[in-house]
Design a protein around this motif. Structure first.
Motif, PDB file in Angstrom:
ATOM      1  N   ARG A  38      43.971  40.676  35.006  1.00 15.56           N
ATOM      2  CA  ARG A  38      42.439  39.851  34.219  1.00 15.56           C
ATOM      3  C   ARG A  38      41.233  40.597  34.120  1.00 15.56           C
ATOM      4  O   ARG A  38      41.119  41.121  35.337  1.00 15.56           O
ATOM      5  CB  ARG A  38      42.735  37.939  34.760  1.00 15.56           C
ATOM      6  N   GLY A  75      38.279  40.888  34.507  1.00 15.61           N
ATOM      7  CA  GLY A  75      36.859  40.166  36.004  1.00 15.61           C
ATOM      8  C   GLY A  75      37.687  40.503  37.127  1.00 15.61           C
ATOM      9  O   GLY A  75      36.962  41.046  38.310  1.00 15.61           O
ATOM     10  N   ALA A  76      39.388  40.548  37.073  1.00 15.47           N
ATOM     11  CA  ALA A  76      39.711  41.024  38.478  1.00 15.47           C
ATOM     12  C   ALA A  76      39.883  42.922  38.880  1.00 15.47           C
ATOM     13  O   ALA A  76      39.782  43.613  37.961  1.00 15.47           O
ATOM     14  CB  ALA A  76      41.073  41.050  38.641  1.00 15.47           C
ATOM     15  N   ASP A  77      39.126  43.166  39.829  1.00 14.99           N
ATOM     16  CA  ASP A  77      38.694  44.208  40.270  1.00 14.99           C
ATOM     17  C   ASP A  77      39.417  45.033  41.572  1.00 14.99           C
ATOM     18  O   ASP A  77      39.994  46.490  41.754  1.00 14.99           O
ATOM     19  CB  ASP A  77      37.128  44.668  41.037  1.00 14.99           C
ATOM     20  N   VAL A  78      40.849  43.727  41.563  1.00 19.44           N
ATOM     21  CA  VAL A  78      41.581  44.599  42.680  1.00 19.44           C
ATOM     22  C   VAL A  78      42.740  43.822  42.838  1.00 19.44           C
ATOM     23  O   VAL A  78      43.660  42.385  42.057  1.00 19.44           O
ATOM     24  CB  VAL A  78      41.181  44.630  44.099  1.00 19.44           C
ATOM     25  N   LEU A  91      43.964  42.925  48.321  1.00 13.46           N
ATOM     26  CA  LEU A  91      43.643  42.440  49.132  1.00 13.46           C
ATOM     27  C   LEU A  91      43.063  42.205  50.975  1.00 13.46           C
ATOM     28  O   LEU A  91      43.886  42.212  51.503  1.00 13.46           O
ATOM     29  CB  LEU A  91      43.649  41.150  48.342  1.00 13.46           C
ATOM     30  N   THR A  98      50.536  33.573  46.608  1.00 14.66           N
ATOM     31  CA  THR A  98      50.500  32.628  45.286  1.00 14.66           C
ATOM     32  C   THR A  98      49.081  32.004  45.263  1.00 14.66           C
ATOM     33  O   THR A  98      47.763  32.481  44.391  1.00 14.66           O
ATOM     34  CB  THR A  98      51.236  31.821  45.057  1.00 14.66           C
ATOM     35  N   ALA A 142      32.770  41.088  49.009  1.00 14.73           N
ATOM     36  CA  ALA A 142      33.096  40.513  48.321  1.00 14.73           C
ATOM     37  C   ALA A 142      34.121  41.121  47.123  1.00 14.73           C
ATOM     38  O   ALA A 142      33.795  42.135  46.779  1.00 14.73           O
ATOM     39  CB  ALA A 142      32.187  39.911  47.311  1.00 14.73           C
ATOM     40  N   ARG A 143      35.479  40.519  46.789  1.00 17.90           N
ATOM     41  CA  ARG A 143      36.285  41.320  45.893  1.00 17.90           C
ATOM     42  C   ARG A 143      36.543  40.320  45.047  1.00 17.90           C
ATOM     43  O   ARG A 143      36.799  38.800  45.443  1.00 17.90           O
ATOM     44  CB  ARG A 143      37.854  41.214  46.615  1.00 17.90           C
ATOM     45  N   HIS A 144      37.638  40.527  43.683  1.00 18.92           N
ATOM     46  CA  HIS A 144      37.451  39.840  42.947  1.00 18.92           C
ATOM     47  C   HIS A 144      38.926  39.791  42.397  1.00 18.92           C
ATOM     48  O   HIS A 144      39.252  40.969  41.817  1.00 18.92           O
ATOM     49  CB  HIS A 144      37.405  40.193  41.574  1.00 18.92           C
ATOM     50  N   ALA A 145      39.846  38.866  42.380  1.00 19.34           N
ATOM     51  CA  ALA A 145      41.266  39.311  42.123  1.00 19.34           C
ATOM     52  C   ALA A 145      41.680  38.172  41.350  1.00 19.34           C
ATOM     53  O   ALA A 145      41.163  36.901  42.119  1.00 19.34           O
ATOM     54  CB  ALA A 145      42.149  39.136  43.765  1.00 19.34           C
ATOM     55  N   GLU A 146      42.517  37.830  40.956  1.00 19.62           N
ATOM     56  CA  GLU A 146      44.006  36.970  40.687  1.00 19.62           C
ATOM     57  C   GLU A 146      44.316  36.675  41.568  1.00 19.62           C
ATOM     58  O   GLU A 146      45.541  36.860  41.826  1.00 19.62           O
ATOM     59  CB  GLU A 146      44.430  38.006  39.212  1.00 19.62           C
ATOM     60  N   LEU A 147      44.463  35.154  41.762  1.00 20.05           N
ATOM     61  CA  LEU A 147      45.262  34.373  42.541  1.00 20.05           C
ATOM     62  C   LEU A 147      45.881  33.051  41.644  1.00 20.05           C
ATOM     63  O   LEU A 147      44.331  32.451  40.678  1.00 20.05           O
ATOM     64  CB  LEU A 147      44.284  33.769  43.753  1.00 20.05           C
ATOM     65  N   VAL A 151      40.864  34.472  38.343  1.00 23.22           N
ATOM     66  CA  VAL A 151      39.949  35.187  38.460  1.00 23.22           C
ATOM     67  C   VAL A 151      39.415  34.301  39.921  1.00 23.22           C
ATOM     68  O   VAL A 151      38.551  34.021  39.656  1.00 23.22           O
ATOM     69  CB  VAL A 151      39.273  36.380  38.051  1.00 23.22           C
ATOM     70  N   HIS A 152      39.245  34.440  41.557  1.00 22.38           N
ATOM     71  CA  HIS A 152      39.246  34.313  42.306  1.00 22.38           C
ATOM     72  C   HIS A 152      38.374  35.575  43.569  1.00 22.38           C
ATOM     73  O   HIS A 152      38.322  36.254  42.919  1.00 22.38           O
ATOM     74  CB  HIS A 152      40.708  33.878  43.405  1.00 22.38           C
ATOM     75  N   VAL A 198      36.495  36.964  46.494  1.00 19.88           N
ATOM     76  CA  VAL A 198      36.403  36.173  48.123  1.00 19.88           C
ATOM     77  C   VAL A 198      36.131  36.670  48.425  1.00 19.88           C
ATOM     78  O   VAL A 198      36.022  38.341  48.272  1.00 19.88           O
ATOM     79  CB  VAL A 198      38.276  37.005  48.040  1.00 19.88           C
ATOM     80  N   VAL A 230      36.993  31.976  49.442  1.00 21.75           N
ATOM     81  CA  VAL A 230      37.472  31.511  48.654  1.00 21.75           C
ATOM     82  C   VAL A 230      37.085  31.807  47.228  1.00 21.75           C
ATOM     83  O   VAL A 230      37.451  29.692  46.963  1.00 21.75           O
ATOM     84  CB  VAL A 230      39.350  32.172  47.925  1.00 21.75           C
TER      85      VAL A 230
END
Lengths: 242, 106
Positions: free
Chosen positions: A23, A25-28, A33, A223, B4-9, B19-20, B22, B32
């Protein structure tokens, strides 16, 4: 390589880390994580590396994660050799690519069992993995799960409670005899069948008996956002060891 | 702000994959946050941070030695980039740890 393990080993573990999670904006991808000092996927790889009988570790990734994967394997999965395979558009296609990567060794009999694991489940313990492997070797297939006595079936607007002991919440790793597993995935690909998980493909295209193994409450799939918090707490309570 | 990381949760409030952000203080997960609705799960990491920092400092020489043995060239070439960044990283971590005190009431 772990202490000459490759020579004796006959099982391969495949960890799937090729999910989308792209999506804007998601960088990883969430499987990369950090969690208590290691990426989610590294906890899984380390657990598999500790199980006697597993000689091959395969990580299925997206091509665009190449640099990150290299970084993670160099720093966090010390002592184990991990083979990297690029995944496909779906989970099933990724599994098929991993199986094709192993096909030569499956054909030669060097690999007799394959365990398939979701990289978003970082807390599967070596004991659970060993139990699943042992059961698959004995019966042909093994799926860990937790009894789900609170599950109800929906028919139209009506709810029907299932009899106790008839439903489980399936977890991973799921393990199967290698040859029938590869054959089932090739057949599914030929027929364009897209299953929900490994066992659904096996159920459709293989007569292999699949046995249920008691899963672990801690073996959660990350999740929801709060799953990360829970997973870290579980690791902290176990002194960051699995 | 820390790392900070941004990941889909999946966000339980939005009921969708979002996007969260973390945020970590060193190896510790501090917060988070869903970037769509702002729902946050956080904890006060002040008590755990010092013990974790101590552990990281103790194990650092061993970890560096392992990487040096594994691939000396790659290790040496990474130093000019990573070493100067460390003091700033540490300052950021301390800021996150300090701010995590507000999670005490949650």
């Amino acid at each position: 390589m772990i202490g000459g393990m490759q020579r004796r080993a006959h099982a391969a573990a495949v960890v799937l880390a090729s999910g989308s999670g792209t999506r804007v904006g998601a960088d990883v991808n969430k499987v990369y994580l950090p969690l208590a000092g290691r990426r989610l996927v590294s906890w899984s790889l380390a657990a598999f590396a500790r199980v006697p009988g597993i000689g091959t570790l395969v990580l299925v990734t997206r091509p665009q994660d190449h640099e990150l994967v290299e970084w993670v394997l160099e720093r966090e999965v010390d002592g184990a050799e991990v083979e990297v395979v690029h995944g496909g558009r779906s989970r099933q296609e990724s599994e098929l690519r991993a199986l094709r990567h192993l096909a030569e060794r499956i054909d030669s009999g060097a690999i007799d069992t394959v365990l398939l694991h979701d990289g978003a489940r970082p807390l599967a313990s070596p004991a659970l993995i060993a139990g699943v492997l042992q059961t698959a070797r004995r019966h042909g297939g093994a799926v860990p799960g937790l009894a789900a006595d609170d599950i109800a079936a929906v028919t139209g607007d009506a709810l029907e409670h299932l009899p106790r002991g008839t439903a489980i919440r399936a977890q991973t790793p799921q393990a199967f005899s290698a040859r029938p597993l590869l054959d089932a995935y090739e057949e599914a690909a030929r027929r364009g069948f897209d299953g929900t998980d490994t066992s659904s493909v096996m159920e459709r295209f293989s007569g292999l008996p699949v046995h249920w193994v008691a899963g672990e409450q801690e073996n959660i799939k990350v999740t929801y956002a709060h799953d990360l918090v829970i997973a870290e707490r579980v690791l902290a309570s176990a002194n960051y060891r699995r | 702000m820390g790392t900070a990381r941004h990941a889909e949760l999946t966000c339980s409030r939005c009921g969708a994959d979002t996007v969260h952000e973390v945020v970590y203080a060193g190896r510790l997960l501090a917060e988070v946050t869903c970037t769509v609705c702002g729902r946050t799960y956080g904890r006060d990491v002040r008590a755990d941070y010092l013990a974790d920092l101590r552990q990281r400092l103790i194990t650092k020489p061993g970890r560096m030695l392992r990487r040096l043995r594994k691939d000396p060239l790659r290790f040496a070439s990474s130093l000019p980039k990573t070493v100067p960044a460390k003091p700033l990283e540490l300052l950021d971590e301390i800021r996150v740890v300090w701010q995590s005190g507000r999670n005490r009431r949650r």
